[in-house]
Design an enzyme around this catalytic site. Structure first.
Site, short mmCIF file in Angstrom:
data_model
loop_
_atom_site.label_atom_id
_atom_site.label_comp_id
_atom_site.label_asym_id
_atom_site.label_seq_id
_atom_site.Cartn_x
_atom_site.Cartn_y
_atom_site.Cartn_z
N GLU A 1 49.41 67.17 34.42
CA GLU A 1 48.52 68.01 35.22
C GLU A 1 49.04 68.05 36.65
OE1 GLU A 1 43.93 67.73 36.67
OE2 GLU A 1 44.25 67.52 34.51
N HIS B 1 41.16 72.10 35.87
CA HIS B 1 40.35 70.97 36.32
C HIS B 1 39.20 71.48 37.19
CE1 HIS B 1 40.77 66.35 36.84
NE2 HIS B 1 39.50 66.71 36.90
N ARG C 1 39.84 63.14 31.04
CA ARG C 1 41.14 63.10 31.70
C ARG C 1 42.19 63.49 30.67
NH1 ARG C 1 38.50 63.25 35.53
NH2 ARG C 1 38.54 61.99 37.43
#
Length: 322
Positions: free
Chosen positions: A265, A284, A236
């Site tokens: 993000e 991602h 993450r």
């Protein structure tokens, strides 16, 4: 116990793959069950009222309140932090997740990133765009040390795929006393993490985001790690201190970074991370695989069969501790 042979699939899909494929994959594995796909919000509210086994990506509290007979919720994501876990615990609902589904594809993504930086394909691509035939120096993976932070299904998949390349591997995990598939294992204590970093050529982050891992790779970590090391983050974004990463790149404290996740993000267009030629950014995307629903359906089917055979929702595969 009210769990029966009917399974409800909620309407939200993932990775741009139609959720119908998920329902079909479960039906293929459980021909003796009735598998129903709710395609609208109204259908979800209506059908969840009398289903005890439900699977889906999300479960909002409003929908949970309508789920009068719910006994098992099979979350279709590996992470469950987005679910109303407190309310599910109060209701006595058993929750499972999709842990392990991403092992092969993310393992391949990490290996590709490492090999790309080892052979410096980004330099070759830049010279190709310029139609410039000029040699450049590359590296060799063999004999390197790869540190994998997080020894879950993804971390182990990475280590498995590194095995033929003749590298030394270091694992960092919450319970180092359990050992693991790596040559060395350290814990998340500061001393252990920095000892691992000091030996690292390629640092792979594959851990969950917790209070312990948030900001784990900070300015102090970049001081310890070798300046020819490469960071690969498939965990993450907040596991890495973004400002410290930008500073490390500007100061040549690391050789480069492959980032499938960022903080923030999505990464804003004006963010400086976009400007580095030695930073590879993917949106991602490491989790994408055409086999997602197939692997997930395997887990759900095994659990549904276990519930039918035992009459119990205890000790299911990938059961989440609430």
């Amino acid at each position: 116990m009210t769990v029966d042979d009917e399974i409800l699939v909620l309407r939200k899909g993932t990775h741009g793959i139609p959720v119908e494929q998920y329902a079909a994959a479960i039906r293929e594995r459980l021909p003796d069950h009735t598998v129903t796909l709710a395609r609208t919000p109204a259908e979800e509210r209506e059908l969840i009222a009398d289903h005890s086994f439900v699977t889906g990506m999300v479960l909002e509290e409003e929908l949970l309140e309508a789920a009068e007979d719910l006994e098992v919720f099979a979350c279709a994501y590996a992470g469950t932090g987005h679910l109303p876990l407190d309310r599910l615990r109060e209701r006595g609902v058993t929750v499972t997740n999709a842990s392990g589904v991403h092992g092969p594809n993310i393992g391949e993504h990490v290996l590709g990133a490492i090999l790309s930086f080892t052979r410096r394909f980004h330099v070759g691509a830049r010279r190709q765009r310029r139609r410039e035939w000029r040699h450049y120096q590359a590296h060799e993976l063999q004999g390197s040390t790869v540190t994998v932070v997080g020894m879950g299904a993804i971390g182990q998949a990475v280590v498995d795929r590194l095995e033929p390349f003749g590298v030394e591997t270091i694992g960092v995990r919450y319970s180092p006393e359990k050992g693991g598939p790596t040559d060395e294992v350290y814990g998340f204590d500061e001393e252990g993490v920095h000892e691992a970093l000091a030996k690292t050529d390629y640092l792979v982050l594959a851990c969950p985001l917790t209070e312990e891992t948030r900001g784990l790779i900070d300015e102090d970590a970049f001081v310890t790690i070798r300046p020819d090391a490469v960071l690969v983050n498939v965990a993450r974004g907040p596991v890495v201190d973004t400002d410290a990463l930008v500073g490390a790149l500007r100061s040549n404290w690391i050789r480069g970074a492959s980032l499938d996740v960022t903080d923030p993000e999505p990464l804003p267009p004006e963010h400086p991370l976009w400007t580095f030629s030695n930073v590879q950014i993917t949106p991602h995307n490491a989790g994408h695989t055409p086999q997602y629903y197939e692997r997930l359906a395997d887990i759900v089917a095994r659990n549904a069969e276990r519930v039918r055979e035992t009459g119990s929702t205890d000790d299911l595969e990938n059961q989440v501790s609430l």
